[in-house]
Design a protein around this motif. Structure first.
Motif, PDB file in Angstrom:
ATOM      1  N   UNK A  76       0.825  -1.210   0.000  1.00  7.15           N
ATOM      2  CA  UNK A  76       0.000   0.000   0.000  1.00  7.15           C
ATOM      3  C   UNK A  76       0.855   1.254   0.000  1.00  7.15           C
ATOM      4  N   UNK A  77       0.389   2.245  -0.759  1.00  8.36           N
ATOM      5  CA  UNK A  77       0.928   3.602  -0.694  1.00  8.36           C
ATOM      6  C   UNK A  77      -0.228   4.487  -0.254  1.00  8.36           C
ATOM      7  N   UNK A  78      -0.003   5.302   0.780  1.00  8.88           N
ATOM      8  CA  UNK A  78      -1.023   6.240   1.241  1.00  8.88           C
ATOM      9  C   UNK A  78      -0.653   7.634   0.769  1.00  8.88           C
ATOM     10  N   UNK A  79      -1.685   8.404   0.381  1.00  2.00           N
ATOM     11  CA  UNK A  79      -1.453   9.792  -0.033  1.00  2.00           C
ATOM     12  C   UNK A  79      -2.486  10.682   0.647  1.00  2.00           C
ATOM     13  N   UNK A  80      -2.077  11.925   0.902  1.00  2.00           N
ATOM     14  CA  UNK A  80      -2.999  12.863   1.543  1.00  2.00           C
ATOM     15  C   UNK A  80      -2.570  14.287   1.262  1.00  2.00           C
ATOM     16  N   UNK A  81      -3.571  15.129   1.115  1.00  2.00           N
ATOM     17  CA  UNK A  81      -3.337  16.562   0.993  1.00  2.00           C
ATOM     18  C   UNK A  81      -3.721  17.297   2.260  1.00  2.00           C
ATOM     19  N   UNK A  82      -4.271  16.559   3.217  1.00  2.00           N
ATOM     20  CA  UNK A  82      -4.689  17.163   4.483  1.00  2.00           C
ATOM     21  C   UNK A  82      -5.950  17.988   4.324  1.00  2.00           C
ATOM     22  N   UNK A  83      -6.336  18.617   5.385  1.00  2.00           N
ATOM     23  CA  UNK A  83      -7.475  19.550   5.422  1.00  2.00           C
ATOM     24  C   UNK A  83      -7.068  20.697   6.320  1.00  2.00           C
ATOM     25  N   UNK A  84      -7.937  21.663   6.465  1.00  2.00           N
ATOM     26  CA  UNK A  84      -7.587  22.854   7.250  1.00  2.00           C
ATOM     27  C   UNK A  84      -7.046  22.514   8.632  1.00  2.00           C
ATOM     28  N   UNK A  85      -7.716  21.655   9.364  1.00  2.00           N
ATOM     29  CA  UNK A  85      -7.315  21.370  10.747  1.00  2.00           C
ATOM     30  C   UNK A  85      -6.379  20.168  10.855  1.00  2.00           C
ATOM     31  N   UNK A  86      -6.200  19.441   9.757  1.00  2.00           N
ATOM     32  CA  UNK A  86      -5.383  18.226   9.797  1.00  2.00           C
ATOM     33  C   UNK A  86      -4.320  18.309   8.716  1.00  2.00           C
ATOM     34  N   UNK A  87      -3.075  18.156   9.099  1.00  2.03           N
ATOM     35  CA  UNK A  87      -1.988  18.239   8.128  1.00  2.03           C
ATOM     36  C   UNK A  87      -1.852  16.918   7.371  1.00  2.03           C
ATOM     37  N   UNK A  88      -1.306  16.969   6.152  1.00  2.00           N
ATOM     38  CA  UNK A  88      -1.056  15.722   5.425  1.00  2.00           C
ATOM     39  C   UNK A  88      -0.105  14.810   6.203  1.00  2.00           C
ATOM     40  N   UNK A  89       0.850  15.417   6.905  1.00  2.00           N
ATOM     41  CA  UNK A  89       1.824  14.623   7.658  1.00  2.00           C
ATOM     42  C   UNK A  89       1.148  13.783   8.734  1.00  2.00           C
ATOM     43  N   UNK A  90       0.159  14.371   9.437  1.00  2.00           N
ATOM     44  CA  UNK A  90      -0.572  13.624  10.461  1.00  2.00           C
ATOM     45  C   UNK A  90      -1.276  12.422   9.847  1.00  2.00           C
ATOM     46  N   UNK A  91      -1.967  12.646   8.718  1.00  2.00           N
ATOM     47  CA  UNK A  91      -2.667  11.547   8.042  1.00  2.00           C
ATOM     48  C   UNK A  91      -1.690  10.469   7.583  1.00  2.00           C
ATOM     49  N   UNK A  92      -0.570  10.887   7.040  1.00  2.00           N
ATOM     50  CA  UNK A  92       0.398   9.920   6.512  1.00  2.00           C
ATOM     51  C   UNK A  92       1.123   9.187   7.637  1.00  2.00           C
ATOM     52  N   UNK A  93       1.379   9.867   8.742  1.00  2.00           N
ATOM     53  CA  UNK A  93       1.965   9.188   9.904  1.00  2.00           C
ATOM     54  C   UNK A  93       1.013   8.115  10.423  1.00  2.00           C
ATOM     55  N   UNK A  94      -0.280   8.430  10.446  1.00  2.00           N
ATOM     56  CA  UNK A  94      -1.283   7.450  10.881  1.00  2.00           C
ATOM     57  C   UNK A  94      -1.260   6.234   9.967  1.00  2.00           C
ATOM     58  N   UNK A  95      -1.181   6.467   8.659  1.00  2.00           N
ATOM     59  CA  UNK A  95      -1.142   5.366   7.698  1.00  2.00           C
ATOM     60  C   UNK A  95       0.135   4.541   7.867  1.00  2.00           C
ATOM     61  N   UNK A  96       1.249   5.207   8.123  1.00  2.00           N
ATOM     62  CA  UNK A  96       2.514   4.486   8.314  1.00  2.00           C
ATOM     63  C   UNK A  96       2.440   3.547   9.501  1.00  2.00           C
ATOM     64  N   UNK A  97       1.764   3.979  10.554  1.00  2.00           N
ATOM     65  CA  UNK A  97       1.608   3.122  11.728  1.00  2.00           C
ATOM     66  C   UNK A  97       0.806   1.861  11.408  1.00  2.00           C
ATOM     67  N   UNK A  98      -0.006   1.928  10.358  1.00  2.00           N
ATOM     68  CA  UNK A  98      -0.816   0.777   9.946  1.00  2.00           C
ATOM     69  C   UNK A  98      -0.089  -0.119   8.948  1.00  2.00           C
ATOM     70  N   UNK A  99       1.135   0.248   8.573  1.00  2.00           N
ATOM     71  CA  UNK A  99       1.941  -0.638   7.756  1.00  2.00           C
ATOM     72  C   UNK A  99       2.029  -0.337   6.271  1.00  2.00           C
ATOM     73  N   UNK A 100       1.665   0.882   5.842  1.00  2.00           N
ATOM     74  CA  UNK A 100       1.815   1.181   4.420  1.00  2.00           C
ATOM     75  C   UNK A 100       3.301   1.214   4.066  1.00  2.00           C
ATOM     76  N   UNK A 101       3.602   0.899   2.805  1.00  2.00           N
ATOM     77  CA  UNK A 101       5.000   0.823   2.350  1.00  2.00           C
ATOM     78  C   UNK A 101       5.602   2.192   2.067  1.00  2.00           C
ATOM     79  N   UNK A 102       4.794   3.121   1.560  1.00  2.00           N
ATOM     80  CA  UNK A 102       5.261   4.466   1.216  1.00  2.00           C
ATOM     81  C   UNK A 102       4.126   5.451   1.442  1.00  2.00           C
ATOM     82  N   UNK A 118       8.242   2.219  -6.776  1.00  2.00           N
ATOM     83  CA  UNK A 118       9.450   1.384  -6.760  1.00  2.00           C
ATOM     84  C   UNK A 118       9.734   0.859  -5.353  1.00  2.00           C
ATOM     85  N   UNK A 119       9.638   1.743  -4.351  1.00  2.00           N
ATOM     86  CA  UNK A 119       9.884   1.343  -2.959  1.00  2.00           C
ATOM     87  C   UNK A 119       8.838   0.360  -2.458  1.00  2.00           C
ATOM     88  N   UNK A 120       7.589   0.597  -2.813  1.00  2.00           N
ATOM     89  CA  UNK A 120       6.504  -0.276  -2.335  1.00  2.00           C
ATOM     90  C   UNK A 120       6.583  -1.663  -2.932  1.00  2.00           C
TER      91      UNK A 120
END
Length: 122
Positions: A76-102, A118-120
Motif C-alpha cells: 500500500x501507498x497512502x497519499x494525503x493533501x490534508x485539510x484545514x485542521x489536519x496536516x497531510x503529515x498527520x494523516x500519513x503518519x497514521x497510515x505508516x503506523x498501519x503498515x503502508x509501504x510508502x 518502486x519502494x513499495x
C-alpha cells in the motif's frame, strides 16, 4: 509492469494519476473510496494499492485497517493533501503506523510517484 488500484475520491486527481501510471505502462483500476475498493478487491488482485486517506464512506485509514484484518499482503501507498485542521503529515503518519509501504503528500511529482511505487514493490 504492475496492476495498480487507485483509491481516490477526487475525480480530476484520480484521472491525472491514471494518465501518469498508464504512461508508465501500468495497468490501472480505479475506486471512488474505500467501500468501492473493498468491493473491487473481491474479484481482482492488484500488485499495489495507492489510497487517499481523506475520503467519504470508508476513508483510507479504515480501508487499510480492513485490509489488515483480512490478512491482505498487497503493498500500500497512502497519499494525503490534508485539510484545514489536519496536516497531510498527520494523516500519513497514521497510515505508516498501519503498515503502508510508502506515503505521498499531495501535491507530488511524477518522480515522487515513481519512487514510491518502486519502494513499495521492492
Amino acid at each position: 509492469m504492475a496492476h495498480i488500484l487507485i483509491v481516490e475520491d477526487d475525480i480530476q486527481f484520480r484521472e491525472m494519476m491514471v494518465k501518469m501510471l498508464e504512461g508508465d505502462k501500468h495497468k490501472v483500476t480505479m475506486a471512488n473510496d474505500g467501500f468501492d475498493a473493498l468491493q473491487k478487491l473481491t474479484t481482482l488482485q492488484p500488485d499495489l494499492i495507492i489510497t487517499d486517506i481523506l475520503m467519504p464512506t470508508i476513508d483510507g485509514v479504515e480501508f487499510i485497517m480492513q485490509l489488515n484484518e483480512q490478512g491482505s499482503h498487497i503493498p500500500l501507498i497512502a497519499m494525503s493533501g490534508g485539510r484545514r485542521a489536519i496536516s497531510p503529515e498527520f494523516n500519513l503518519d497514521s497510515a505508516s503506523l498501519l503498515g503502508v509501504k510508502s506515503t505521498l503528500a499531495k501535491p507530488f511529482s511524477r518522480a515522487d510517484l515513481r519512487l514510491a511505487i518502486e519502494n513499495a514493490l521492492a
